[in-house]
Design a protein around this motif. Structure first.
Motif, PDB file in Angstrom:
ATOM      1  N   TYR A   1       0.831  -1.210   0.000  1.00  0.00           N
ATOM      2  CA  TYR A   1       0.000   0.000   0.000  1.00  0.00           C
ATOM      3  C   TYR A   1       0.867   1.262   0.000  1.00  0.00           C
ATOM      4  O   TYR A   1       0.700   2.161  -0.833  1.00  0.00           O
ATOM      5  N   TYR A   2       1.812   1.340   0.923  1.00  0.00           N
ATOM      6  CA  TYR A   2       2.628   2.544   1.032  1.00  0.00           C
ATOM      7  C   TYR A   2       3.627   2.648  -0.124  1.00  0.00           C
ATOM      8  O   TYR A   2       3.864   3.745  -0.641  1.00  0.00           O
ATOM      9  N   ALA A   3       4.206   1.537  -0.527  1.00  0.00           N
ATOM     10  CA  ALA A   3       5.174   1.580  -1.624  1.00  0.00           C
ATOM     11  C   ALA A   3       4.501   1.989  -2.939  1.00  0.00           C
ATOM     12  O   ALA A   3       5.069   2.773  -3.720  1.00  0.00           O
ATOM     13  N   ASP A   4       3.316   1.477  -3.193  1.00  0.00           N
ATOM     14  CA  ASP A   4       2.604   1.844  -4.417  1.00  0.00           C
ATOM     15  C   ASP A   4       2.358   3.346  -4.473  1.00  0.00           C
ATOM     16  O   ASP A   4       2.475   3.972  -5.534  1.00  0.00           O
ATOM     17  N   ARG A   5       2.013   3.939  -3.345  1.00  0.00           N
ATOM     18  CA  ARG A   5       1.714   5.371  -3.331  1.00  0.00           C
ATOM     19  C   ARG A   5       2.971   6.223  -3.325  1.00  0.00           C
ATOM     20  O   ARG A   5       2.948   7.387  -3.727  1.00  0.00           O
ATOM     21  N   ALA A   6       4.078   5.652  -2.868  1.00  0.00           N
ATOM     22  CA  ALA A   6       5.354   6.371  -2.909  1.00  0.00           C
ATOM     23  C   ALA A   6       5.947   6.404  -4.310  1.00  0.00           C
ATOM     24  O   ALA A   6       6.706   7.316  -4.650  1.00  0.00           O
ATOM     25  N   ARG A   7       5.587   5.438  -5.144  1.00  0.00           N
ATOM     26  CA  ARG A   7       6.194   5.304  -6.470  1.00  0.00           C
ATOM     27  C   ARG A   7       5.783   6.479  -7.352  1.00  0.00           C
ATOM     28  O   ARG A   7       4.616   6.661  -7.664  1.00  0.00           O
ATOM     29  N   ASP A   8       6.746   7.294  -7.743  1.00  0.00           N
ATOM     30  CA  ASP A   8       6.468   8.497  -8.542  1.00  0.00           C
ATOM     31  C   ASP A   8       5.374   9.334  -7.896  1.00  0.00           C
ATOM     32  O   ASP A   8       4.541   9.946  -8.572  1.00  0.00           O
TER      33      ASP A   8
END
Length: 394
Positions: free
Chosen positions: A43-50
């Protein structure tokens, strides 16, 4: 390029890739001993990506608490810190900074909730004044916040509680801390004469009522090696959890508090507009708690515009972050006018893991079309309504 998407460098040299931050949002999915798991990493990594320059965790409790959310995260053991380390590493890999939101509920708990009953701890508050409101649906009769409140003997003991939790956050690799000072929770309770009737050094005058929050900030500064790694989130006209006070008290309290935070060179002053009637339609659950009669605000009052000059002036080392019901156009204009520095966005990040990409390419944003269970549950697995939102087609 929109001003919101342009990079910014803080007074201390911290480089941010844009002016957007992802807000703290309780999602009630820490089903493994109140620790984050694989669903949180994704969840957090997906939203951090770009994505945003800064991601703030969901509120993480610095001590065990009897809350109506049975699976909110806690940071009290090395095991909690180790689990968060996996999340933080994943966010860093995608190029974002991550702040730990330190949360203590104070009187906004119920001591009959299983988490509290298991600890044997009382519900601590500045004074023995119960908070009105809420419904604990997991308890018989759906009571509100407990009436069984114990006044804190020495507030420095609670500062030590924060210190232990924040030290664990530092060991987990967080870049800094956002101190939750709104929502009717413990720091705001100290600020607020509605909850604080103490006669010692932590009550009475505005200086005394602000002492607890400022000493918390000082303690966090020691742990993280400086004030630039701290955000203080406040909502001056909040009504949530029996927190409303008069406009006159609001002006006195937050003028003094913000001046002291800026004097300390705190990195981010995060002001929420919740509680102000700005004629904005929202699906925010907290809009169900309107401002009660007897506590009027000036017509069209906006706390961000009111307090912005206390943060935004030549030589100020603090950045002004804002949130609650901002459209991109309004926020862009405020940045261009020099009235704010960063926009914090909450719920759109739930439904748009690629939110920044959509903004850059002017693609339509997804909205919640699945109902209120999206926010807190129930769910069959933590990934449901959490990690199953699609990115936009290229």
């Amino acid at each position: 390029m929109s001003a919101l998407l342009q990079p910014i460098t803080t007074a201390t040299g911290l480089k941010l890739r844009n002016r957007i931050a992802m807000a703290s949002m309780t999602r009630n999915r820490c089903i493994d001993a109140y620790k984050p798991g694989p669903a949180h990493v994704k969840y957090y990594a997906d939203r951090a990506r770009d994505g945003p320059s800064i991601i703030v965790t969901e509120g993480v409790l610095v001590d065990w608490a009897g809350l109506p959310w049975p699976y909110a995260p806690v940071m009290v053991t090395e095991e909690h810190a180790a689990a968060w380390r996996v999340v933080v590493d994943a966010v860093h890999k995608e190029g974002a900074l991550m702040l730990f939101q330190a949360w203590h509920a104070g009187r906004c708990q119920n001591d009959e909730m299983p988490t509290m009953k298991g600890t044997g701890r009382p519900v601590f508050a500045p004074s023995t004044i119960p908070a009105e409101g809420w419904k604990y649906r997991d308890l018989p009769g759906m009571p509100g916040h407990t009436a069984n409140v114990k006044a804190i003997d020495d507030p420095r003991d609670l500062i030590d509680t924060y210190r232990r939790s924040v030290s664990l956050a530092k060991s987990a690799g967080f870049d800094g801390v956002e101190l939750l000072c709104q929502g009717g929770y413990l720091p705001q309770q100290f600020l607020n004469t509605r909850a604080n009737t103490r006669t010692d050094a932590y009550g009475g005058t505005v200086e005394n009522r602000c002492r607890f929050t400022l000493e918390l900030v000082d303690a966090i500064c020691e742990i993280f090696g400086g004030p630039e790694f701290i955000s203080v989130r406040m909502s001056p006209v909040d009504t949530l959890n029996d927190s409303v006070v008069t406009f006159e008290e609001t002006q006195e309290t937050y003028t003094y508090l913000i001046k002291e935070l800026v004097r300390r060179k705190v990195g981010f002053i995060n002001i929420c507009r919740r509680g102000a009637d700005l004629n904005v339609k929202t699906d925010d659950v907290y809009s169900r708690y309107p401002r009660p009669e007897g506590y009027p605000l000036p017509l069209g009052y906006d706390p961000v515009l009111d307090f912005s000059p206390l943060v935004k002036f030549p030589g100020s080392a603090s950045l002004l972050m804002v949130n609650q019901d901002y459209g991109f156009q309004e926020a862009t204009e405020l940045v261009e006018e020099g009235k704010i520095d960063l926009l914090m966005i909450g719920r759109p990040f739930m439904f748009n893991p690629d939110l920044i990409n959509r903004i850059e390419k002017r693609l339509p944003l997804a909205i919640n079309d699945r109902g209120n269970q999206v926010y807190y549950g129930p769910y069959h697995t933590p990934d449901e309504n959490y990690n199953d939102w699609p990115v936009a087609a290229a």
